[in-house]
Design an enzyme around this catalytic site. Structure first.
Site, PDB file in Angstrom:
ATOM      1  N   LEU A   1       0.841  -1.187   0.000  1.00 52.44           N
ATOM      2  CA  LEU A   1       0.000   0.000   0.000  1.00 52.44           C
ATOM      3  C   LEU A   1       0.880   1.242   0.000  1.00 52.44           C
ATOM      4  O   LEU A   1       2.077   1.169   0.275  1.00 52.44           O
ATOM      5  CB  LEU A   1      -0.913   0.005   1.223  1.00 52.44           C
ATOM      6  N   SER A   2       0.280   2.381  -0.283  1.00 55.08           N
ATOM      7  CA  SER A   2       1.083   3.607  -0.289  1.00 55.08           C
ATOM      8  C   SER A   2       1.710   3.849   1.076  1.00 55.08           C
ATOM      9  O   SER A   2       2.845   4.332   1.164  1.00 55.08           O
ATOM     10  CB  SER A   2       0.241   4.810  -0.713  1.00 55.08           C
ATOM     11  N   GLU A   3       0.990   3.540   2.164  1.00 48.70           N
ATOM     12  CA  GLU A   3       1.557   3.616   3.512  1.00 48.70           C
ATOM     13  C   GLU A   3       0.996   2.525   4.413  1.00 48.70           C
ATOM     14  O   GLU A   3      -0.147   2.096   4.247  1.00 48.70           O
ATOM     15  CB  GLU A   3       1.288   4.974   4.177  1.00 48.70           C
ATOM     16  N   THR A   4       1.837   2.100   5.339  1.00 49.64           N
ATOM     17  CA  THR A   4       1.466   1.197   6.428  1.00 49.64           C
ATOM     18  C   THR A   4       1.952   1.844   7.717  1.00 49.64           C
ATOM     19  O   THR A   4       3.048   2.408   7.756  1.00 49.64           O
ATOM     20  CB  THR A   4       2.123  -0.179   6.250  1.00 49.64           C
TER      21      THR A   4
ATOM     22  N   HIS B   1      -2.994  10.991   5.362  1.00 49.93           N
ATOM     23  CA  HIS B   1      -3.985   9.909   5.442  1.00 49.93           C
ATOM     24  C   HIS B   1      -3.571   8.844   6.461  1.00 49.93           C
ATOM     25  O   HIS B   1      -4.429   8.300   7.173  1.00 49.93           O
ATOM     26  CB  HIS B   1      -4.305   9.365   4.032  1.00 49.93           C
TER      27      HIS B   1
END
Length: 276
Positions: free
Chosen positions: A45-48, A77
């Protein structure tokens, strides 16, 4: 084997699958940097994010934020998504606001009806873009110089730069040459008089995903620029993710010296991880 609570949430949308997904691992205090980086790469994902006990007495929790390629000091986000996951898991703030500790410092978060909103952190870099950088951006986006009606550094941690384009159609029509903007963190914005006041796009080539669906940190920086320059009103809504078949909505509101950046968050997956 150790069990950890896990959530995957959708941020900046009240409708699941229409915002920006975020993976959240609870109680990751015993995780090494390498394990966090490996897990973030695995989620793809774009961020974790990883929730930990705070080290500051004034913070309610601490969060570490990873892309598939690196750790971020702050991101929007992940801030709202992590706060939602922390509250849903039973977190109780010390005061009326929630205080998140991250590498960039302490971030204030508040409940805004059904939404959560964070106070935009101060810009680390502002002012017009350099001429050679602007030329590179125009070339990489396939634009003409007259398509750009404003430009600015809006860096609050990730390194964002932004260009204001002449209209929403120009923003949506951009098909960038990613090789020409490799390494940039680039935002596009234009006025829209439809379901939202502005349309936004975010390009992050070389950092895991070429285009981010909905981006809190970029919208925070853009808000500080546009409101400060009297280009945007003190309260507006930005749309993002249209080209990616998302329907992100970012709610911006200035109150005194603070600019609050908010959105809905919904939980899509709740469960656990079992790892050695």
């Amino acid at each position: 084997m150790t069990h950890y609570r896990f959530r995957q949430v959708d941020v900046f949308s009240a409708e699941p699958l229409k915002g920006n997904p975020l993976a959240v691992v609870h109680g990751a205090d015993d995780w090494s940097d390498a394990r966090m980086a490996d897990f973030a790469q695995w989620t793809n994902l774009s961020e974790t994010t990883f929730l930990l006990a705070p080290t500051s007495a004034t913070a309610d929790y601490r969060v570490r934020i990873f892309t598939t390629a690196r750790e971020l000091p702050f991101a929007g986000h992940p801030t709202l998504g992590s706060c939602h996951a922390w509250l849903e898991a039973g977190g109780s703030p010390h005061g009326t606001e929630i205080v998140q500790e991250c590498e960039a410092g302490l971030v204030r978060i508040r409940r805004d009806g059904e939404r959560l909103a964070f106070a935009a952190p101060p810009l680390l870099r502002s002012g017009p873009l350099e001429d050679d950088l602007l030329e590179r951006i125009i070339d990489g986006l396939g634009l003409e110089p007259e398509d750009v009606i404003g430009h600015q550094w809006v860096d609050n941690g990730p390194g964002w730069s932004a260009v204001l384009l002449r209209d929403r159609e120009t923003v949506l029509d951009v098909r960038p040459d990613l090789g020409k903007i490799l390494g940039l963190k680039l935002g596009l914005v234009a006025r829209w008089g439809g379901e939202a006041d502005f349309e936004v796009r975010a390009f992050i080539p070389g950092d895991g995903m070429p285009e981010d669906p909905v981006t809190g940190s970029l919208n925070a920086g853009i808000a500080q620029w546009l409101i400060g320059a009297d280009i945007a009103p003190s309260h507006y809504v930005a749309s993002q993710g249209t080209v990616l078949s998302r329907a992100g909505r970012v709610h911006v509101q200035q109150e005194g010296n603070d600019i609050w950046v908010g959105g809905n968050v919904v939980t899509c997956i709740e469960g656990g991880l079992t790892l050695p």
